[in-house]
Scaffold this motif. Sequence first.
Motif, PDB file in Angstrom:
ATOM      1  N   VAL A 109     -35.281 -25.602   4.989  1.00  0.00           N
ATOM      2  CA  VAL A 109     -34.157 -25.050   5.616  1.00  0.00           C
ATOM      3  C   VAL A 109     -33.443 -23.809   4.799  1.00  0.00           C
ATOM      4  O   VAL A 109     -33.492 -23.977   3.534  1.00  0.00           O
ATOM      5  N   ILE A 110     -33.008 -22.801   5.224  1.00  0.00           N
ATOM      6  CA  ILE A 110     -32.609 -21.599   4.475  1.00  0.00           C
ATOM      7  C   ILE A 110     -31.086 -22.168   4.041  1.00  0.00           C
ATOM      8  O   ILE A 110     -30.171 -22.375   4.908  1.00  0.00           O
ATOM      9  N   THR A 111     -30.836 -22.027   2.813  1.00  0.00           N
ATOM     10  CA  THR A 111     -29.442 -22.417   2.231  1.00  0.00           C
ATOM     11  C   THR A 111     -28.786 -21.317   1.680  1.00  0.00           C
ATOM     12  O   THR A 111     -27.598 -21.379   1.614  1.00  0.00           O
ATOM     13  N   ALA A 112     -29.306 -20.115   1.786  1.00  0.00           N
ATOM     14  CA  ALA A 112     -28.499 -18.879   1.351  1.00  0.00           C
ATOM     15  C   ALA A 112     -29.310 -17.544   1.789  1.00  0.00           C
ATOM     16  O   ALA A 112     -30.904 -17.612   1.560  1.00  0.00           O
ATOM     17  N   ALA A 113     -28.701 -16.480   2.313  1.00  0.00           N
ATOM     18  CA  ALA A 113     -29.506 -15.354   2.683  1.00  0.00           C
ATOM     19  C   ALA A 113     -28.386 -14.234   2.644  1.00  0.00           C
ATOM     20  O   ALA A 113     -27.140 -14.515   2.900  1.00  0.00           O
ATOM     21  N   PRO A 114     -29.035 -13.092   2.418  1.00  0.00           N
ATOM     22  CA  PRO A 114     -28.312 -11.842   2.622  1.00  0.00           C
ATOM     23  C   PRO A 114     -27.324 -11.741   3.823  1.00  0.00           C
ATOM     24  O   PRO A 114     -26.305 -11.228   4.092  1.00  0.00           O
ATOM     25  N   ASP A 115     -28.072 -12.043   4.917  1.00  0.00           N
ATOM     26  CA  ASP A 115     -27.405 -12.251   6.167  1.00  0.00           C
ATOM     27  C   ASP A 115     -27.134 -13.773   6.538  1.00  0.00           C
ATOM     28  O   ASP A 115     -28.006 -14.558   6.795  1.00  0.00           O
ATOM     29  N   GLN A 116     -25.706 -13.768   6.391  1.00  0.00           N
ATOM     30  CA  GLN A 116     -25.409 -15.307   6.610  1.00  0.00           C
ATOM     31  C   GLN A 116     -25.738 -16.272   7.813  1.00  0.00           C
ATOM     32  O   GLN A 116     -25.645 -17.495   7.874  1.00  0.00           O
ATOM     33  N   SER A 117     -25.965 -15.423   8.877  1.00  0.00           N
ATOM     34  CA  SER A 117     -26.403 -16.030  10.216  1.00  0.00           C
ATOM     35  C   SER A 117     -27.642 -16.724   9.979  1.00  0.00           C
ATOM     36  O   SER A 117     -27.948 -17.445  10.915  1.00  0.00           O
ATOM     37  N   TYR A 118     -28.528 -16.525   9.167  1.00  0.00           N
ATOM     38  CA  TYR A 118     -29.705 -17.247   8.865  1.00  0.00           C
ATOM     39  C   TYR A 118     -29.543 -18.363   8.150  1.00  0.00           C
ATOM     40  O   TYR A 118     -30.594 -19.374   8.168  1.00  0.00           O
ATOM     41  N   ASN A 119     -28.291 -18.672   7.484  1.00  0.00           N
ATOM     42  CA  ASN A 119     -28.124 -19.980   6.811  1.00  0.00           C
ATOM     43  C   ASN A 119     -28.442 -21.106   7.858  1.00  0.00           C
ATOM     44  O   ASN A 119     -27.973 -21.294   8.962  1.00  0.00           O
ATOM     45  N   GLY A 120     -29.041 -22.018   7.224  1.00  0.00           N
ATOM     46  CA  GLY A 120     -29.179 -23.244   8.198  1.00  0.00           C
ATOM     47  C   GLY A 120     -30.601 -23.203   9.241  1.00  0.00           C
ATOM     48  O   GLY A 120     -30.893 -24.206   9.938  1.00  0.00           O
ATOM     49  N   SER A 121     -31.234 -22.106   9.397  1.00  0.00           N
ATOM     50  CA  SER A 121     -32.289 -22.017  10.049  1.00  0.00           C
ATOM     51  C   SER A 121     -33.368 -22.425   9.354  1.00  0.00           C
ATOM     52  O   SER A 121     -33.604 -22.718   8.081  1.00  0.00           O
ATOM     53  N   TYR A 122     -34.564 -22.773  10.048  1.00  0.00           N
ATOM     54  CA  TYR A 122     -35.756 -23.414   9.530  1.00  0.00           C
ATOM     55  C   TYR A 122     -36.756 -22.440   9.657  1.00  0.00           C
ATOM     56  O   TYR A 122     -37.099 -21.224  10.141  1.00  0.00           O
ATOM     57  N   VAL A 123     -37.701 -22.577   8.212  1.00  0.00           N
ATOM     58  CA  VAL A 123     -38.595 -21.881   7.930  1.00  0.00           C
ATOM     59  C   VAL A 123     -40.077 -22.825   7.956  1.00  0.00           C
ATOM     60  O   VAL A 123     -39.863 -23.813   6.891  1.00  0.00           O
ATOM     61  N   PHE A 124     -41.322 -22.647   8.737  1.00  0.00           N
ATOM     62  CA  PHE A 124     -42.285 -23.362   8.375  1.00  0.00           C
ATOM     63  C   PHE A 124     -43.165 -23.078   7.128  1.00  0.00           C
ATOM     64  O   PHE A 124     -43.303 -22.033   6.692  1.00  0.00           O
ATOM     65  N   GLU A 125     -43.422 -24.145   6.497  1.00  0.00           N
ATOM     66  CA  GLU A 125     -44.228 -23.866   5.198  1.00  0.00           C
ATOM     67  C   GLU A 125     -45.524 -23.087   5.617  1.00  0.00           C
ATOM     68  O   GLU A 125     -46.052 -22.312   4.686  1.00  0.00           O
ATOM     69  N   SER A 126     -46.064 -23.167   6.628  1.00  0.00           N
ATOM     70  CA  SER A 126     -47.201 -22.523   7.019  1.00  0.00           C
ATOM     71  C   SER A 126     -47.206 -20.875   7.185  1.00  0.00           C
ATOM     72  O   SER A 126     -47.977 -20.059   6.803  1.00  0.00           O
ATOM     73  N   ASP A 127     -45.695 -20.640   7.545  1.00  0.00           N
ATOM     74  CA  ASP A 127     -45.522 -19.293   7.723  1.00  0.00           C
ATOM     75  C   ASP A 127     -45.118 -18.379   6.603  1.00  0.00           C
ATOM     76  O   ASP A 127     -45.508 -17.464   6.129  1.00  0.00           O
ATOM     77  N   LEU A 128     -44.711 -19.376   5.577  1.00  0.00           N
ATOM     78  CA  LEU A 128     -44.425 -18.918   4.097  1.00  0.00           C
ATOM     79  C   LEU A 128     -45.634 -18.713   3.463  1.00  0.00           C
ATOM     80  O   LEU A 128     -45.874 -17.626   2.842  1.00  0.00           O
ATOM     81  N   ALA A 129     -46.419 -19.588   3.796  1.00  0.00           N
ATOM     82  CA  ALA A 129     -47.741 -19.338   3.021  1.00  0.00           C
ATOM     83  C   ALA A 129     -48.647 -18.295   3.342  1.00  0.00           C
ATOM     84  O   ALA A 129     -49.647 -17.653   2.900  1.00  0.00           O
ATOM     85  N   ALA A 130     -48.388 -17.758   4.781  1.00  0.00           N
ATOM     86  CA  ALA A 130     -49.112 -16.694   5.240  1.00  0.00           C
ATOM     87  C   ALA A 130     -48.655 -15.265   4.624  1.00  0.00           C
ATOM     88  O   ALA A 130     -49.711 -14.497   4.676  1.00  0.00           O
ATOM     89  N   ILE A 131     -47.769 -15.101   4.155  1.00  0.00           N
ATOM     90  CA  ILE A 131     -47.288 -13.813   3.500  1.00  0.00           C
ATOM     91  C   ILE A 131     -47.588 -14.102   1.958  1.00  0.00           C
ATOM     92  O   ILE A 131     -47.096 -13.252   1.150  1.00  0.00           O
TER      93      ILE A 131
END
Length: 500
Positions: A362-384
């Motif tokens: 779960v995103i807990t902080a971001a430059p764009d606060q609208s992203y806070n609370g959004s989900y990110v999959f481990e596989s997508d982070l590993a892809a970059i």
Amino acid sequence: MKLNKYFMMGAMGLSLVACSDNLDENGQSANGTNPNEGTTYAALKINFESASSRVGELPVDGDEDGQTYVTDAEGNEAAVKDVRIVVVDENNNVEYNQVVTAQKNDDNADVYIFQIQPGEKTFYAVINGNALSLNDELADWDGGELTLNKKASDLCGYDESATAGNGFLMSSVAPVEATIQDDIDEATVKAGTANNVTITVDRVVAKVTMQMDDEINMDNQTATLKNLTCQIGNADNLRFAESAYTTAGTYLMAKDESGHRTTPYYTYTLDASSATGFDQSQLLSGTAQPIYTDGTASQTSARFYCLENTHASDNYLQSNTTFVRVKAEMIPNSALTFAYAEGAVSVSEKADMPTELETFYVITAAPDQSYNGSYVFESDLAAIYDDVVVDGSASDNAGKATEVRKALADDGYAFSEAYTGGAGYYNIWVNDMKDAEGSYLNIAPVFRNDWYDLTITGIKLPGDPNPDIDPEEPIHPNTNVAVTLSIRDWNKVTHNVDLQ
């Protein structure tokens, strides 16, 4: 409100009626004493319909504080496999300590007939001690303080059938003093007309059940709940000291001090060295049981048995208080993906959402606060990983995602710990009490023979990514779930718990 105002003990009444001690071929009685002139008969009759308060505790009047009490028994939870009678004379000498076989009286009811000396006596009873292999502990019991260093599972043997299993260890709530008359024959006591004494017993363990409310509203969730399982913690009252665990005990009879119940265990010594040896897994007992599977609440509730658990009012901590750990497995309804090119981070909505459980953050902080609370999959982070990490050595998705999250911190992003396998956790004290204004009291006592019936009425996903607890902290700030608690007779008392 005092603790003893909150709880009522569901108990079973044992009536002692005058009966017969079998003699061996040498003329010895069953307990090894020589019956002589002046002996009389006594009989025990078991009645499961009477109820009484715990020692030193008062029953709740009506439905005060929304608590209700109903009598309930399932399977062999009330089964009597064997009955041990202990009789102490006026000089505190044990006169009788034997398991007595039931006979049928004229009304076809079971009575337990034995022979003792007349006079002033104190009576105790223990049920199912033989079936649960507790003979060594009970053979020399004199009715005094006795600690059983056993796990809860050693003190009960549940089965759906009333005739199967080993039953539950039950013991006298309090000593019963009575005068036994002389010259009472077996027929008289078997008819129930003389030397009648009533003993009240209760189960030495407590019961905890948990289920999902059929009406639970799963709308407006950020993820789709797939499975919900639960497991009990501190059911066996483990003692932790100097980086070692031992099974702590419980009293054979409930101990009452200054108007409230106590238990004899718990020494937690979590200093700088021992705290590192605190093993989270040691606290959990039994197999995790399902209460919600693939979108459907289970028809049967999860069932656990545990020992009493009471402390000084300021000492209810995660390390020493009975709790239920709920594991929720889920799939996020939406997620973000990251791209990294020419030194810049870009974020977009994930197009193809998975249909199976996957690890996410779960995103807990971001430059764009609208992203806070959004989900990110481990596989997508590993892809970059190759785009973001220079000279990295990670080989699996978990390691790659960890390095990517560190790199993205330079761009103002922060993430929760991993929700491994799509799982979040909720730790719930079994009896987390509140005052009249709804504030937590930091008190969560568990008493023998109470049935704590927990119903999840609401849940807020995703829960906590880390199942572990902080030994020195209370549990309830980390719940995030709504639960109704009932204590049954087995008493039933109902509380609502909201997992927030």
